[in-house]
Enzyme design. Sequence first.
Site, short mmCIF file in Angstrom:
data_model
loop_
_atom_site.label_atom_id
_atom_site.label_comp_id
_atom_site.label_asym_id
_atom_site.label_seq_id
_atom_site.Cartn_x
_atom_site.Cartn_y
_atom_site.Cartn_z
N ASP A 173 51.34 37.30 40.83
CA ASP A 173 50.26 36.26 40.73
C ASP A 173 50.58 35.05 40.95
O ASP A 173 51.73 34.86 41.31
CB ASP A 173 49.31 36.61 39.59
CG ASP A 173 47.89 36.30 39.66
OD1 ASP A 173 47.48 35.08 40.01
OD2 ASP A 173 46.79 37.26 39.66
N HIS A 204 45.31 31.04 37.48
CA HIS A 204 44.71 32.24 37.94
C HIS A 204 45.86 33.16 37.06
O HIS A 204 45.52 34.13 36.30
CB HIS A 204 44.87 32.30 39.43
CG HIS A 204 44.35 33.61 39.84
ND1 HIS A 204 44.85 34.87 40.24
CD2 HIS A 204 43.01 34.00 40.03
CE1 HIS A 204 43.98 35.77 40.42
NE2 HIS A 204 42.82 35.14 40.44
N SER A 352 39.13 39.75 40.21
CA SER A 352 40.62 39.47 39.92
C SER A 352 40.75 39.79 38.37
O SER A 352 41.76 40.38 37.98
CB SER A 352 41.04 37.88 39.91
OG SER A 352 41.29 37.69 41.30
#
Length: 435
Positions: A173, A204, A352
Site C-alpha cells: 500500500d 491510505h 480498500s
Amino acid sequence: MKAALLALVAVLMAFACVVPRASADTQAATHPVSTPAPATRQVLVMLRMPSPHFRPDGAYGGGYTEDGTRAARRRVARDLAATYGLRVVDDWPMPAIGIDCFLMEDTGTGPVDRLLDTLAHDSRVAWAQAIQDYHGLADGDPLLPVQPATHAWQLPALHRASTGRGVTVAVIDSGVDANHPDLDGQIKLRRNFVDAYPDGAEAHGTAVAGIIAAREGNGLGIAGIAPGAKLLALRACWETAGPPARCNSFTLGKAINFALMSDARVINMSLGGPRDRLLETLLDAALARGVTLVGAADPAQPDGGFPASHPGVIAVASDTQRAPPPGSLRAPGTDVPTSLPGARFGLVSGSSYASAHVAGLAALVLELRPGTTPARLRADLDGGARIVPAALASGAGQAGSIDACAAVARAAGACFCLCPSTTTTASLPSPRPPH
C-alpha cells in the site's frame, strides 16, 4: 441512530487526536529519562505527626505542611535510614491522616518482608509497607463500540478464539505511520519501494494497517481484526492530490516479491488496475507457496478489476456496494473508524477497507489452523457467507456477506460466539492438522 454514532465518533476522535506522536528518537530509547526506577526495593515508612493545635479562626485548616516539627521528622527518617540500610528518596506530609510519608529505598539484599517487619517494631514508626502497583480500569478501545466489525462480526468474541498471533500479513500500500500509537509494536518491518516520491506516513496505508492489526486494549482508538498479527508495511504506492494512492507494476512487483521472500502468510492489496503479466506471475507464485491473497474489488469494473479478479485472489467488496462482482465477498467498508497519520483517527469507506477486514480474518483462521491452503481458506469464508437481502434486491445474489463467526468456528472446531451457520459445536468439523 447513525447520526448519534457519528457524533460519538467525533467526540472520541477529538479525544484521541490529542495523543502525542512519538518521535523516532523516543521510540528508540529503551529507558527514557522520565521512567521511574523499579520499585521492588522501595518501601513507604510512615511517621506520626503531632496532634493539631486548635486555633479558633476561620483560616485555620489544621495542616502541618510547614509545621516546626517537620525538620524533626526528617531527622528521624534519616536516622531510620542509617539504622536499617535505607536511603530516603522523597517524602510527603499527609495531615488528613496525621502522618508524614517517607519513600525509602532498601540498599541491602535481604528480604523486603523482613525489613518491613523490623520497621514495624520500631517505636518511631507508625507503620511501614511495600509499594503496590495499580492499573486503570477503562474500556480497552474507545472506538470499538462503533466499529462495524464489533457487531457484524462479533469481534470481541472472535478474539477469544484467535488474534492472528504468529501470522505475518504484508500490507502492500502507501506509507504506513509506524509511529502511530495504535500501531506501535505491530509492524515487523517497513520498506519503501517507491524511489520517485519521498517516503513518509500516508493516509491510505495507515488506515488499512490499522483495520488489520491495530493494538487491542491499549486505551485508545480501535481494535484491529487481527491484533496479534505482525505487519510487513511495504510502500509500493504513493499519495497525490488525485486518487487515494498510486502504484505501478514495478513498485508493486518489488513489494510482492519482497513479501514472498519474507514468508508473509497473507498479502493484502487494497488497490486496482489493469492486468499485468509481471504481477500475475508473482501472484501465481504466491498461491503456489500457499500465501493467501486478498484484493479489493473495484466497483467501477464488472469483474472487480485486477488483482481482485485474478484466479485464487479473494475479492472483497464493501458491504454497501449495490452490485458487487460475481464471486466476491462482502465485508464492512462503510464509515469504518481507523488510524490516520499523526496519531489521529478518522472514518473511511470503500472496498480498500473491506479487503483489510478479510486480510485480518484470514490471519485469525491461520493462527488456529496454520496449514490452511488459500483455496481451503476461501472455501471456509464462502461457506460462512450469508446472502444479504440488499444483495438479493439488487439482483446481486451471488455476493455473500461473510459470517466471520462461522469461519473462525470451522477453524477452531468450536463456536465462540453466536454462529448462525453452526448452532452446535457437534455440527462443526474437526480442524484439519497442518499439512
